[in-house]
Design an enzyme around this catalytic site. Structure first.
Site, short mmCIF file in Angstrom:
data_model
loop_
_atom_site.label_atom_id
_atom_site.label_comp_id
_atom_site.label_asym_id
_atom_site.label_seq_id
_atom_site.Cartn_x
_atom_site.Cartn_y
_atom_site.Cartn_z
N GLU A 60 -120.44 -14.29 -45.59
CA GLU A 60 -121.78 -13.82 -45.98
C GLU A 60 -122.87 -14.56 -45.21
OE1 GLU A 60 -119.36 -14.50 -48.26
OE2 GLU A 60 -118.99 -12.42 -48.87
N ASN A 61 -122.57 -15.78 -44.78
CA ASN A 61 -123.59 -16.56 -44.05
C ASN A 61 -123.97 -15.92 -42.71
OD1 ASN A 61 -122.28 -19.79 -45.17
ND2 ASN A 61 -123.91 -18.56 -46.06
N TRP A 62 -123.14 -15.00 -42.21
CA TRP A 62 -123.52 -14.28 -40.99
C TRP A 62 -124.83 -13.51 -41.18
CZ3 TRP A 62 -121.53 -15.87 -36.74
CH2 TRP A 62 -120.18 -16.23 -36.63
N ARG B 159 -132.19 -26.64 -49.37
CA ARG B 159 -133.11 -27.13 -50.41
C ARG B 159 -133.41 -28.61 -50.23
NH1 ARG B 159 -129.64 -25.24 -55.12
NH2 ARG B 159 -128.26 -24.77 -53.38
N TRP B 160 -132.39 -29.37 -49.87
CA TRP B 160 -132.60 -30.80 -49.63
C TRP B 160 -133.72 -31.00 -48.61
CZ3 TRP B 160 -132.43 -33.93 -45.33
CH2 TRP B 160 -132.42 -35.32 -45.57
N ARG C 299 -118.27 -28.36 -56.06
CA ARG C 299 -119.39 -27.61 -55.50
C ARG C 299 -120.64 -28.44 -55.71
NH1 ARG C 299 -121.19 -21.58 -54.88
NH2 ARG C 299 -123.17 -22.02 -53.86
N GLU D 257 -109.08 -27.50 -60.84
CA GLU D 257 -110.13 -28.11 -61.66
C GLU D 257 -111.45 -28.06 -60.91
OE1 GLU D 257 -109.71 -29.18 -64.77
OE2 GLU D 257 -107.57 -28.71 -64.66
N ASP E 282 -122.89 -27.16 -50.59
CA ASP E 282 -124.11 -26.36 -50.73
C ASP E 282 -125.34 -27.24 -51.00
OD1 ASP E 282 -125.57 -24.01 -50.82
OD2 ASP E 282 -125.27 -23.74 -52.98
N GLY E 283 -126.50 -26.74 -50.57
CA GLY E 283 -127.76 -27.41 -50.89
C GLY E 283 -128.46 -28.07 -49.72
N SER F 138 -119.61 -19.27 -44.53
CA SER F 138 -118.97 -18.13 -45.20
C SER F 138 -119.20 -16.85 -44.42
CB SER F 138 -119.53 -17.98 -46.62
OG SER F 138 -120.81 -17.38 -46.58
C1 IPE Z 1 -121.61 -21.22 -49.94
O1 IPE Z 1 -122.97 -21.53 -49.94
C2 IPE Z 1 -121.08 -21.21 -48.54
C3 IPE Z 1 -120.96 -22.50 -47.91
C4 IPE Z 1 -121.20 -23.65 -48.46
C5 IPE Z 1 -120.52 -22.48 -46.54
P1 IPE Z 1 -124.05 -20.38 -49.96
O2 IPE Z 1 -125.37 -21.04 -50.00
O3 IPE Z 1 -123.82 -19.43 -48.86
O4 IPE Z 1 -123.72 -19.66 -51.35
P2 IPE Z 1 -124.64 -18.75 -52.26
O5 IPE Z 1 -125.23 -17.70 -51.37
O6 IPE Z 1 -125.69 -19.61 -52.85
O7 IPE Z 1 -123.73 -18.21 -53.29
C1 IPE Z 2 -124.99 -25.06 -47.38
O1 IPE Z 2 -126.34 -25.27 -47.58
C2 IPE Z 2 -124.65 -24.87 -45.92
C3 IPE Z 2 -124.22 -23.51 -45.57
C4 IPE Z 2 -124.15 -22.52 -46.40
C5 IPE Z 2 -123.83 -23.29 -44.21
P1 IPE Z 2 -127.38 -24.08 -47.70
O2 IPE Z 2 -127.89 -23.78 -46.35
O3 IPE Z 2 -126.79 -22.93 -48.43
O4 IPE Z 2 -128.51 -24.75 -48.57
P2 IPE Z 2 -129.32 -24.11 -49.76
O5 IPE Z 2 -128.31 -23.61 -50.75
O6 IPE Z 2 -130.13 -23.01 -49.18
O7 IPE Z 2 -130.12 -25.22 -50.29
MG MG Z 3 -126.72 -22.41 -50.37
#
Ligand code: IPE
Ligand code: IPE
Ligand code: MG
Length: 257
Positions: A67-69, A24-25, A188, A207, A20-21, A65
Site C-alpha cells: 500500500e505504501n506504493w 509523525r515523529w 507495532r 503475541e 510505524d510513526g 508495504s
Molecule cells: C505500515 O505502516 C507499513 C510499514 C510500517 C512499512 P503504514 O503507516 O503504512 O500503515 P497504516 O497506513 O497506518 O495502516
Molecule cells: C513508517 O512510518 C514507515 C513506513 C511506512 C515506510 P510512517 O511513514 O507510516 O509514519 P506515520 O505513520 O505517517 O507517522
Molecule cells: Mg504510518
C-alpha cells in the site's frame, strides 16, 4: 548489558515489527517526514543489536508495504534511496553479527537500483549462519496469500499436488519464506492498533505488543520492555491454562530426567 529481568530461556525466537510513526515523529518536531525515516534507521540498528544480544533468531521488519506504493512519489523515492543507503552502509555491521539478510514481498516492483542493493546484501550474507534479518519490502499479507494460491493452482494443474490432500502445512509451503517459524511476538510502534496487511497467515497465534512510541523513539529499552511484556504472557493456543501448565510440568520432567 542484559536486562536483569529478561529470562534468557524464554526469549521469542522470531520477532516481527511494524515500524510505524516515522512521519509523525518528524512532523511533531517541525521536520520533514523523510527526516523521520532517516532517524528510524537508528532504531533498526539498535533493535538488531538487541536481537543479537538476546539471541532472537529471526527478526522480520516491515519496511515498505504494498500500500505504501500509493504515497507521494517523492516520499516513495526517498524511502527507496534510504533503503539502498542502509543496505550499503550497514552491511558491514550485519556481517559482523553473522546475520543473513532475506526479503519477503513483491521485490520485482522495486526500482532497479534498490533491487540491486537488496540482492547484493542477500548475496553477501548468504553463508552467514547467525540471526536471520528478513525485510518485508513491497509486502502485503493478502498479496502473499494470493501469490501462494496462484503457484499452488499451477502445481495442481500440473498434477504435482492433489487439492483434496491440501492442509495448512502444505499450503504454507507456498508462502514467501516457508522455512521460517511463525513470529512469536509482533511489535507495532506508532500508537495504532491494526496489522496493516502484515503477515496475515503467520500471526494466527502471535503475541502482540502495541507501543505508543513512534518508531524513531523505539530503541533498546523499548525493545526490552516488549520482550518483558511477551514473557508475562501465557500462550495457550486454544488450550486451557491448566493444560498449558501441565504441559510445562511434563516438559520439565522430561528435560530433568
Ligand atoms: C505500515 O505502516 C507499513 C510499514 C510500517 C512499512 P503504514 O503507516 O503504512 O500503515 P497504516 O497506513 O497506518 O495502516
Ligand atoms: C513508517 O512510518 C514507515 C513506513 C511506512 C515506510 P510512517 O511513514 O507510516 O509514519 P506515520 O505513520 O505517517 O507517522
Ligand atoms: Mg504510518
Amino acid at each position: 548489558m542484559a536486562h536483569p529481568e529478561i529470562h534468557p530461556d524464554r526469549v521469542p525466537r522470531h520477532v516481527a515489527i511494524i515500524m510505524d510513526g516515522n512521519g509523525r515523529w518528524a512532523v511533531e518536531r517541525g521536520l520533514e517526514r523523510n527526516a523521520g525515516h532517516r532517524e528510524g534507521i537508528e532504531s533498526v540498528r539498535a533493535v538488531i543489536r538487541a536481537c543479537r544480544d538476546y539471541g532472537v533468531e529471526i527478526l522480520t521488519l516491515y519496511a515498505f508495504s504494498i500500500e505504501n506504493w500509493n504515497r507521494p512519489r517523492g516520499e516513495v523515492s526517498e524511502l527507496m534511496r534510504l533503503l539502498e543507503e542502509y543496505l550499503e552502509t550497514e552491511i558491514d555491521e550485519v556481517m559482523e553479527h553473522g546475520a543473513r539478510v532475506r526479503t519477503i514481498g513483491r521485490i520485482d516492483r522495486l526500482p532497479p537500483s534498490t533491487r540491486r542493493a537488496v540482492e547484493g546484501a542477500i548475496r553477501r550474507t548468504a553463508d552467514n549462519t547467525g540471526m536471520q534479518l528478513v525485510f518485508a519490502l513491497s509486502y502485503g499479507g493478502r498479496a502473499e496469500i494470493v501469490d501462494a494460491a496462484r503457484r499452488l493452482a499451477r502445481d495442481a494443474e500440473l498434477g504435482k499436488i492433489d487439492p483434496e490432500g491440501l492442509d495448512e502445512k502444505a499450503f504454507a509451503a507456498y508462502l514467501y519464506a516457508p522455512d521460517l517459524p511463525d513470529p512469536d511476538l509482533l511489535i507495532r510502534t506508532g500508537a495504532e492498533q491494526r496489522v496493516s496487511n502484515f503477515l496475515l497467515w503467520q500471526i494466527a497465534y502471535t503475541e502482540l505488543h502495541l507501543s505508543d512510541r513512534m518508531w524513531p523513539e523505539f530503541r533498546r529499552a523499548e525493545f526490552e520492555a516488549a520482550i518483558l511484556d511477551y514473557q508475562r504472557r501465557e500462550r495457550r493456543f486454544g488450550l486451557t491454562s491448566e493444560q498449558v501448565r501441565q504441559g510445562d510440568r511434563s516438559r520439565e520432567k522430561r528435560t530433568t530426567r
